[in-house]
Design a protein around this motif. Structure first.
Motif, mmCIF file in Angstrom:
data_model
loop_
_atom_site.group_PDB
_atom_site.id
_atom_site.type_symbol
_atom_site.label_atom_id
_atom_site.label_comp_id
_atom_site.label_asym_id
_atom_site.label_seq_id
_atom_site.Cartn_x
_atom_site.Cartn_y
_atom_site.Cartn_z
ATOM 1 N N LEU A 69 49.805 41.191 17.626
ATOM 2 C CA LEU A 69 50.626 42.371 17.359
ATOM 3 C C LEU A 69 52.013 41.894 16.920
ATOM 4 O O LEU A 69 52.610 41.023 17.572
ATOM 5 N N ASP A 70 52.507 42.466 15.819
ATOM 6 C CA ASP A 70 53.792 42.060 15.251
ATOM 7 C C ASP A 70 54.856 43.064 15.694
ATOM 8 O O ASP A 70 55.137 44.039 14.992
ATOM 9 N N THR A 71 55.420 42.825 16.866
ATOM 10 C CA THR A 71 56.394 43.768 17.423
ATOM 11 C C THR A 71 57.121 43.118 18.595
ATOM 12 O O THR A 71 56.649 42.118 19.153
ATOM 13 N N VAL B 85 51.214 37.789 20.319
ATOM 14 C CA VAL B 85 52.302 38.647 19.814
ATOM 15 C C VAL B 85 53.246 37.790 18.976
ATOM 16 O O VAL B 85 53.508 36.629 19.313
ATOM 17 N N THR B 86 53.729 38.367 17.872
ATOM 18 C CA THR B 86 54.789 37.702 17.108
ATOM 19 C C THR B 86 56.030 38.588 17.120
ATOM 20 O O THR B 86 55.929 39.801 16.938
ATOM 21 N N THR B 87 57.178 37.969 17.359
ATOM 22 C CA THR B 87 58.445 38.691 17.301
ATOM 23 C C THR B 87 59.332 37.986 16.280
ATOM 24 O O THR B 87 59.046 36.857 15.883
ATOM 25 N N ASN B 88 60.373 38.665 15.873
ATOM 26 C CA ASN B 88 61.403 38.026 15.039
ATOM 27 C C ASN B 88 62.706 38.784 15.280
ATOM 28 O O ASN B 88 62.704 39.833 15.957
ATOM 29 N N PRO B 89 63.838 38.292 14.767
ATOM 30 C CA PRO B 89 65.109 38.967 15.037
ATOM 31 C C PRO B 89 65.121 40.423 14.566
ATOM 32 O O PRO B 89 65.727 41.284 15.217
ATOM 33 N N THR B 90 64.456 40.717 13.452
ATOM 34 C CA THR B 90 64.423 42.101 12.938
ATOM 35 C C THR B 90 63.678 43.004 13.903
ATOM 36 O O THR B 90 64.114 44.121 14.203
ATOM 37 N N LEU B 91 62.559 42.538 14.416
ATOM 38 C CA LEU B 91 61.769 43.342 15.356
ATOM 39 C C LEU B 91 62.509 43.501 16.678
ATOM 40 O O LEU B 91 62.488 44.576 17.289
ATOM 41 N N PHE B 92 63.196 42.431 17.117
ATOM 42 C CA PHE B 92 63.979 42.527 18.356
ATOM 43 C C PHE B 92 65.109 43.538 18.190
ATOM 44 O O PHE B 92 65.400 44.313 19.113
ATOM 45 N N VAL C 244 57.386 28.504 19.441
ATOM 46 C CA VAL C 244 58.701 28.610 18.807
ATOM 47 C C VAL C 244 58.518 28.826 17.300
ATOM 48 O O VAL C 244 57.855 28.042 16.620
ATOM 49 N N LYS C 245 59.116 29.915 16.826
ATOM 50 C CA LYS C 245 58.981 30.270 15.414
ATOM 51 C C LYS C 245 60.160 29.671 14.652
ATOM 52 O O LYS C 245 61.327 29.916 15.001
ATOM 53 N N VAL C 246 59.840 28.895 13.630
ATOM 54 C CA VAL C 246 60.854 28.162 12.871
ATOM 55 C C VAL C 246 60.677 28.475 11.386
ATOM 56 O O VAL C 246 59.566 28.384 10.866
ATOM 57 N N PRO D 299 52.100 32.651 6.248
ATOM 58 C CA PRO D 299 52.413 33.192 4.920
ATOM 59 C C PRO D 299 52.656 34.699 5.013
ATOM 60 O O PRO D 299 51.962 35.402 5.752
ATOM 61 N N PHE D 300 53.649 35.189 4.252
ATOM 62 C CA PHE D 300 54.029 36.607 4.268
ATOM 63 C C PHE D 300 53.358 37.329 3.098
ATOM 64 O O PHE D 300 53.862 37.326 1.975
ATOM 65 N N VAL D 301 52.258 37.958 3.390
ATOM 66 C CA VAL D 301 51.446 38.603 2.354
ATOM 67 C C VAL D 301 52.181 39.781 1.701
ATOM 68 O O VAL D 301 52.300 39.861 0.474
ATOM 69 N N GLY D 302 52.674 40.704 2.531
ATOM 70 C CA GLY D 302 53.270 41.929 2.001
ATOM 71 C C GLY D 302 54.492 41.657 1.140
ATOM 72 O O GLY D 302 54.670 42.283 0.093
ATOM 73 N N ARG D 303 55.323 40.702 1.553
ATOM 74 C CA ARG D 303 56.543 40.447 0.776
ATOM 75 C C ARG D 303 56.222 39.815 -0.573
ATOM 76 O O ARG D 303 56.981 39.983 -1.529
ATOM 77 N N LEU D 304 55.100 39.065 -0.655
ATOM 78 C CA LEU D 304 54.666 38.549 -1.961
ATOM 79 C C LEU D 304 54.156 39.697 -2.834
ATOM 80 O O LEU D 304 54.488 39.782 -4.016
ATOM 81 N N SER E 187 48.115 35.246 8.998
ATOM 82 C CA SER E 187 48.485 36.160 7.916
ATOM 83 C C SER E 187 49.537 37.148 8.434
ATOM 84 O O SER E 187 49.264 37.935 9.342
ATOM 85 N N ALA E 188 50.744 37.084 7.865
ATOM 86 C CA ALA E 188 51.863 37.910 8.348
ATOM 87 C C ALA E 188 52.356 38.836 7.241
ATOM 88 O O ALA E 188 51.904 38.758 6.103
ATOM 89 N N SER E 189 53.295 39.712 7.621
ATOM 90 C CA SER E 189 53.804 40.731 6.698
ATOM 91 C C SER E 189 52.642 41.593 6.209
ATOM 92 O O SER E 189 52.503 41.879 5.021
ATOM 93 N N ILE E 190 51.844 42.005 7.176
ATOM 94 C CA ILE E 190 50.686 42.880 6.917
ATOM 95 C C ILE E 190 51.204 44.314 6.803
ATOM 96 O O ILE E 190 51.935 44.774 7.672
ATOM 97 N N ARG E 191 50.808 45.003 5.753
ATOM 98 C CA ARG E 191 51.356 46.340 5.514
ATOM 99 C C ARG E 191 50.336 47.462 5.676
ATOM 100 O O ARG E 191 50.697 48.611 5.823
ATOM 101 N N HIS E 192 49.053 47.125 5.569
ATOM 102 C CA HIS E 192 48.021 48.175 5.642
ATOM 103 C C HIS E 192 46.686 47.555 6.066
ATOM 104 O O HIS E 192 46.524 46.314 6.030
ATOM 105 N N ALA F 63 45.574 37.327 12.119
ATOM 106 C CA ALA F 63 46.465 38.252 11.396
ATOM 107 C C ALA F 63 47.415 38.835 12.421
ATOM 108 O O ALA F 63 46.988 39.192 13.527
ATOM 109 N N THR F 64 48.698 38.909 12.082
ATOM 110 C CA THR F 64 49.637 39.596 12.975
ATOM 111 C C THR F 64 49.950 40.952 12.360
ATOM 112 O O THR F 64 50.359 41.054 11.202
ATOM 113 N N ILE F 65 49.689 41.996 13.151
ATOM 114 C CA ILE F 65 49.560 43.345 12.615
ATOM 115 C C ILE F 65 50.582 44.282 13.269
ATOM 116 O O ILE F 65 50.696 44.303 14.493
HETATM 117 O O1 G3P Z 1 55.507 38.521 11.057
HETATM 118 C C1 G3P Z 1 56.370 38.649 9.979
HETATM 119 C C2 G3P Z 1 56.526 40.078 9.636
HETATM 120 O O2 G3P Z 1 57.158 40.727 10.688
HETATM 121 C C3 G3P Z 1 57.245 40.375 8.389
HETATM 122 O O3 G3P Z 1 56.823 41.630 8.001
HETATM 123 O O4 G3P Z 1 56.910 43.788 6.881
HETATM 124 O O5 G3P Z 1 59.041 42.573 7.430
HETATM 125 O O6 G3P Z 1 57.549 41.743 5.620
HETATM 126 P P1 G3P Z 1 57.631 42.465 6.917
#
Ligand code: G3P
Length: 225
Positions: free
Chosen positions: A5-7, A25-32, A83-85, A129-134, A163-168, A183-185
């Protein structure tokens, strides 16, 4: 295939865990930044009480020593912290140092198979890899998932493609078919994966037919009495 879960939202994590489908679970500064009231450390510790799977905690320093300091701190919070780098020259240095210390890493912001190959060589456990942003910039994100997954399996490299940046929901299906290990969703996409108009319509129809049958039986019973 594992589903993360990407949150950083605790309520969302509890919900997906309750479905019995949460592998990490995957987190990042934007999600935090979308959460409120808790520090990042508190959020991470809470998440690690909900899942035993890998929980990614992202460093924000841009120098190696800073990344190492933040990452070592995260790694002490719980055994399942990864640790995410970010992918960069300093990021690769930090990943190789973490690997030497036995700290698992998730290399994030990967946009080419070559970046993924470098991260794997440096010792990253997870390659993101960030699928959605590509897709957003008119490229084919899924090509990177397929190429990197093939490379990892062909050369028997001990890293997993995440597989990250999943949009649908199609991104999840396509990631699975392209060979991604994980996949992180986002929460919303998990919900979309559950539902289908014909499933929802079928459930309503079964309930209505059941009620009709039950009422007919009750009516017959009353007549006999
Ligand atoms: O796991 C990375 C993901 O959070 C990025 O997603 O939708 O911001 O491109 P997004």
């Amino acid at each position: 295939m594992k589903l993360f879960l990407d949150t950083a939202e605790i309520g969302e994590i509890r919900t997906i865990a309750s479905w019995g489908v949460l592998d990490g679970v995957t987190t990042n500064p934007t999600l935090f930044a979308k959460t409120s009231g808790m520090t990042y450390d508190e959020v991470l510790k809470e998440i690690c009480t909900i899942t035993d799977g890998p929980v990614s905690a992202e460093v924000v320093a841009d120098d190696v020593e800073g990344m190492l300091k933040e990452g070592r701190h995260f790694a002490k919070l719980a055994d399942n912290i990864v640790v995410k780098v970010p992918m960069s020259e300093t990021g690769l240095q930090a990943i190789s140092r973490f690997a030497a210390e036995g700290i698992r890493t998730n290399c994030t912001l990967i946009f080419t198979a070559n970046q993924g190959l470098l991260a794997a060589k440096a010792g990253a456990s997870l390659l993101s890899p960030f699928v959605g942003r590509l897709d957003d910039i008119n490229e084919e994100g899924m090509i990177v998932i397929r190429e990197l997954s093939d490379i990892i399996r062909f050369h028997e490299i001990d890293s997993e493609v995440l597989s990250a940046s999943i949009r649908h929901p199609r991104h999840v299906t396509e990631s699975a078919l392209a060979g991604a290990h994980i996949a992180t969703i986002p929460f919303k996409v998990f919900q979309q994966m559950v539902h289908h108009p014909l499933t929802d319509k079928g459930i309503a129809q079964f309930r209505s037919d059941w009620d009709t049958a039950r009422k007919a039986l009750e009516a017959r019973g009353k007549k006999k009495g």
